[in-house]
Design a protein around this motif. Structure first.
Motif, mmCIF file in Angstrom:
data_model
loop_
_atom_site.group_PDB
_atom_site.id
_atom_site.type_symbol
_atom_site.label_atom_id
_atom_site.label_comp_id
_atom_site.label_asym_id
_atom_site.label_seq_id
_atom_site.Cartn_x
_atom_site.Cartn_y
_atom_site.Cartn_z
ATOM 1 N N PHE A 96 28.024 -23.046 26.947
ATOM 2 C CA PHE A 96 27.169 -22.754 28.094
ATOM 3 C C PHE A 96 26.918 -21.250 28.158
ATOM 4 O O PHE A 96 26.543 -20.673 27.154
ATOM 5 C CB PHE A 96 27.779 -23.333 29.374
ATOM 6 C CG PHE A 96 26.808 -23.431 30.515
ATOM 7 C CD1 PHE A 96 25.583 -24.021 30.349
ATOM 8 C CD2 PHE A 96 27.132 -22.928 31.757
ATOM 9 C CE1 PHE A 96 24.691 -24.117 31.399
ATOM 10 C CE2 PHE A 96 26.251 -23.023 32.817
ATOM 11 C CZ PHE A 96 25.028 -23.611 32.640
ATOM 12 N N GLY A 119 31.505 -19.280 27.649
ATOM 13 C CA GLY A 119 32.344 -20.392 28.084
ATOM 14 C C GLY A 119 33.098 -20.166 29.369
ATOM 15 O O GLY A 119 33.837 -21.046 29.795
ATOM 16 N N LEU A 140 31.709 -22.546 32.092
ATOM 17 C CA LEU A 140 32.128 -23.891 31.735
ATOM 18 C C LEU A 140 33.609 -24.090 32.040
ATOM 19 O O LEU A 140 34.006 -25.144 32.551
ATOM 20 C CB LEU A 140 31.849 -24.154 30.249
ATOM 21 C CG LEU A 140 32.229 -25.528 29.726
ATOM 22 C CD1 LEU A 140 31.330 -26.587 30.331
ATOM 23 C CD2 LEU A 140 32.148 -25.547 28.216
#
Length: 129
Positions: A88, A92, A95
Motif C-alpha cells: 500500500f 506498508g 497497511l
C-alpha cells in the motif's frame, strides 16, 4: 554433486539471500511495519477493554489478552501481505496500522466464534464460562 551445490548457491544468491526476491521494500521498512502492527494491535485491544494479560493461572488459561494472540494475528496477516508484495502506501506503515486495528477487533468480537474454547471434561461446557 558439486554442480548441484554450485547451482543451489547460484540460485539462492540470484533471488536474494533469504529467497525473498518478491519483497520490494528494505528490511528496515519491514521491521518498522511489524513494530507498528504490534503496537497498534496492543493499543487498540487495550482501548477495547481486552485485558493486558489472561486470567491466572496463565499456563492453563484460554482467555484472550492484548499480549496474546492479538499481535500474533497482526504480524501473521501482515506477513501474508508483505510476501504477496502488497505494501500500500508509506512502505506498508498504513497497511500495518489497519491490520493492527482489524486484528484487535477480530480478537474482541470474532475470536471465540472462529476458535471455540475447549470443552471441560467434567460437565461438557466450555472452560471459563
Amino acid at each position: 554433486m558439486f554442480d548441484l551445490v554450485d547451482s543451489t548457491i547460484f540460485f539462492a544468491s540470484y533471488g536474494n539471500v533469504f529467497g525473498l526476491d518478491n519483497i520490494a521494500i528494505s528490511s528496515f521498512d519491514i521491521l518498522l511495519a511489524y513494530i507498528v502492527a504490534i503496537l497498534v494491535a496492543i493499543l487498540v485491544a487495550l482501548a477495547l477493554k481486552i485485558p493486558l494479560l489472561p486470567s491466572k493461572p496463565y499456563r492453563y488459561s484460554f482467555d484472550v489478552s492484548a499480549i496474546y494472540p492479538t499481535p500474533i494475528i497482526a504480524i501473521g496477516i501482515l506477513s501474508i501481505f508483505l510476501v504477496l508484495n502488497y505494501t500500500f502506501v508509506y512502505n506498508g506503515l498504513v497497511l500495518a496500522a489497519v491490520i493492527g486495528v482489524l486484528s484487535a477487533l477480530f480478537v474482541k468480537y470474532l475470536f471465540y466464534l472462529v476458535f471455540p474454547k475447549p470443552l471441560d471434561e467434567d460437565n461438557g461446557e466450555g472452560i471459563d464460562e
